[in-house]
Design a protein around this motif. Structure first.
Motif, PDB file in Angstrom:
ATOM      1  N   ARG A  45      23.510 -46.103  73.164  1.00  0.00           N
ATOM      2  CA  ARG A  45      22.414 -45.747  74.079  1.00  0.00           C
ATOM      3  C   ARG A  45      21.674 -46.982  74.568  1.00  0.00           C
ATOM      4  NH1 ARG A  45      19.488 -41.835  70.523  1.00  0.00           N
ATOM      5  NH2 ARG A  45      21.365 -41.282  69.466  1.00  0.00           N
ATOM      6  N   CYS A  47      22.844 -50.031  74.909  1.00  0.00           N
ATOM      7  CA  CYS A  47      23.705 -50.729  75.884  1.00  0.00           C
ATOM      8  C   CYS A  47      23.683 -50.030  77.233  1.00  0.00           C
ATOM      9  CB  CYS A  47      25.129 -50.815  75.363  1.00  0.00           C
ATOM     10  SG  CYS A  47      25.321 -51.950  73.992  1.00  0.00           S
ATOM     11  N   GLN A  48      23.735 -48.711  77.220  1.00  0.00           N
ATOM     12  CA  GLN A  48      23.700 -47.960  78.470  1.00  0.00           C
ATOM     13  C   GLN A  48      22.381 -48.187  79.203  1.00  0.00           C
ATOM     14  OE1 GLN A  48      24.387 -43.973  77.140  1.00  0.00           O
ATOM     15  NE2 GLN A  48      26.612 -44.155  77.246  1.00  0.00           N
ATOM     16  N   ARG A  49      21.281 -48.166  78.462  1.00  0.00           N
ATOM     17  CA  ARG A  49      19.966 -48.374  79.081  1.00  0.00           C
ATOM     18  C   ARG A  49      19.852 -49.775  79.655  1.00  0.00           C
ATOM     19  NH1 ARG A  49      20.179 -43.612  78.467  1.00  0.00           N
ATOM     20  NH2 ARG A  49      18.624 -42.271  77.522  1.00  0.00           N
ATOM     21  N   CYS A  51      22.274 -51.694  80.761  1.00  0.00           N
ATOM     22  CA  CYS A  51      23.091 -51.761  81.981  1.00  0.00           C
ATOM     23  C   CYS A  51      22.397 -51.087  83.155  1.00  0.00           C
ATOM     24  CB  CYS A  51      24.451 -51.122  81.743  1.00  0.00           C
ATOM     25  SG  CYS A  51      25.531 -52.112  80.711  1.00  0.00           S
ATOM     26  N   LYS A  52      21.777 -49.939  82.903  1.00  0.00           N
ATOM     27  CA  LYS A  52      21.053 -49.250  83.975  1.00  0.00           C
ATOM     28  C   LYS A  52      19.877 -50.076  84.457  1.00  0.00           C
ATOM     29  CE  LYS A  52      22.208 -44.468  83.025  1.00  0.00           C
ATOM     30  NZ  LYS A  52      21.705 -43.131  82.749  1.00  0.00           N
ATOM     31  N   LEU A  53      19.162 -50.718  83.518  1.00  0.00           N
ATOM     32  CA  LEU A  53      18.029 -51.549  83.897  1.00  0.00           C
ATOM     33  C   LEU A  53      18.479 -52.732  84.752  1.00  0.00           C
ATOM     34  CD1 LEU A  53      15.029 -52.262  83.710  1.00  0.00           C
ATOM     35  CD2 LEU A  53      15.555 -53.477  81.591  1.00  0.00           C
ATOM     36  N   SER A  55      21.138 -52.954  86.576  1.00  0.00           N
ATOM     37  CA  SER A  55      21.565 -52.424  87.866  1.00  0.00           C
ATOM     38  C   SER A  55      20.361 -52.113  88.752  1.00  0.00           C
ATOM     39  CB  SER A  55      22.403 -51.169  87.645  1.00  0.00           C
ATOM     40  OG  SER A  55      22.696 -50.558  88.859  1.00  0.00           O
ATOM     41  N   TRP A  56      19.352 -51.492  88.177  1.00  0.00           N
ATOM     42  CA  TRP A  56      18.165 -51.096  88.936  1.00  0.00           C
ATOM     43  C   TRP A  56      17.414 -52.332  89.432  1.00  0.00           C
ATOM     44  CZ3 TRP A  56      12.814 -51.430  87.632  1.00  0.00           C
ATOM     45  CH2 TRP A  56      11.976 -50.713  88.478  1.00  0.00           C
TER      46      TRP A  56
END
Length: 103
Positions: A45, A47-49, A51-53, A55-56
């Motif tokens: 979780r 790592c996913q967060r 990556c999303k951050l 990207s954003w």
């Protein structure tokens, strides 16, 4: 209970009563297994967060672009992020192996 106590409980006892001595072993192994699974999910979780951050933030700062375009604009970021990723992966591998050896 600590990890050492749980690990100690997983070892077979020396008394002759295998039925009653195996119950604590089974429970200790189940608890260690659940802790290990939860750790892996938490890391996933995070790592996913992250990556999303990333990207954003890159979308806000630069607009839509490919990874190649982004790192062409910010060439120093690629080696930095790569080294950080390798360090984090090595840390996860070390903690995963140490927890597996406890079980």
């Amino acid at each position: 209970m600590t990890m050492r106590t749980l690990t100690a409980l997983t070892m077979p006892s020396n008394d002759g009563d295998t039925e009653s001595s195996s119950v604590p072993q089974v429970h200790a192994l189940n608890i260690l297994s659940a802790l290990y699974r939860d750790t892996r999910r938490t890391l996933c979780r995070l790592c996913q967060r992250a990556c999303k951050l990333l990207s954003w933030v890159s979308l806000l700062l630069c607009g839509p672009m490919t990874g190649r375009e982004f790192f062409t604009l910010f060439p120093a970021l690629y080696p930095f992020l790569l080294s950080q990723l390798q360090e984090a992966a090595a840390s996860v591998n070390r903690s995963t192996h140490s927890e597996i050896s406890l079980v």
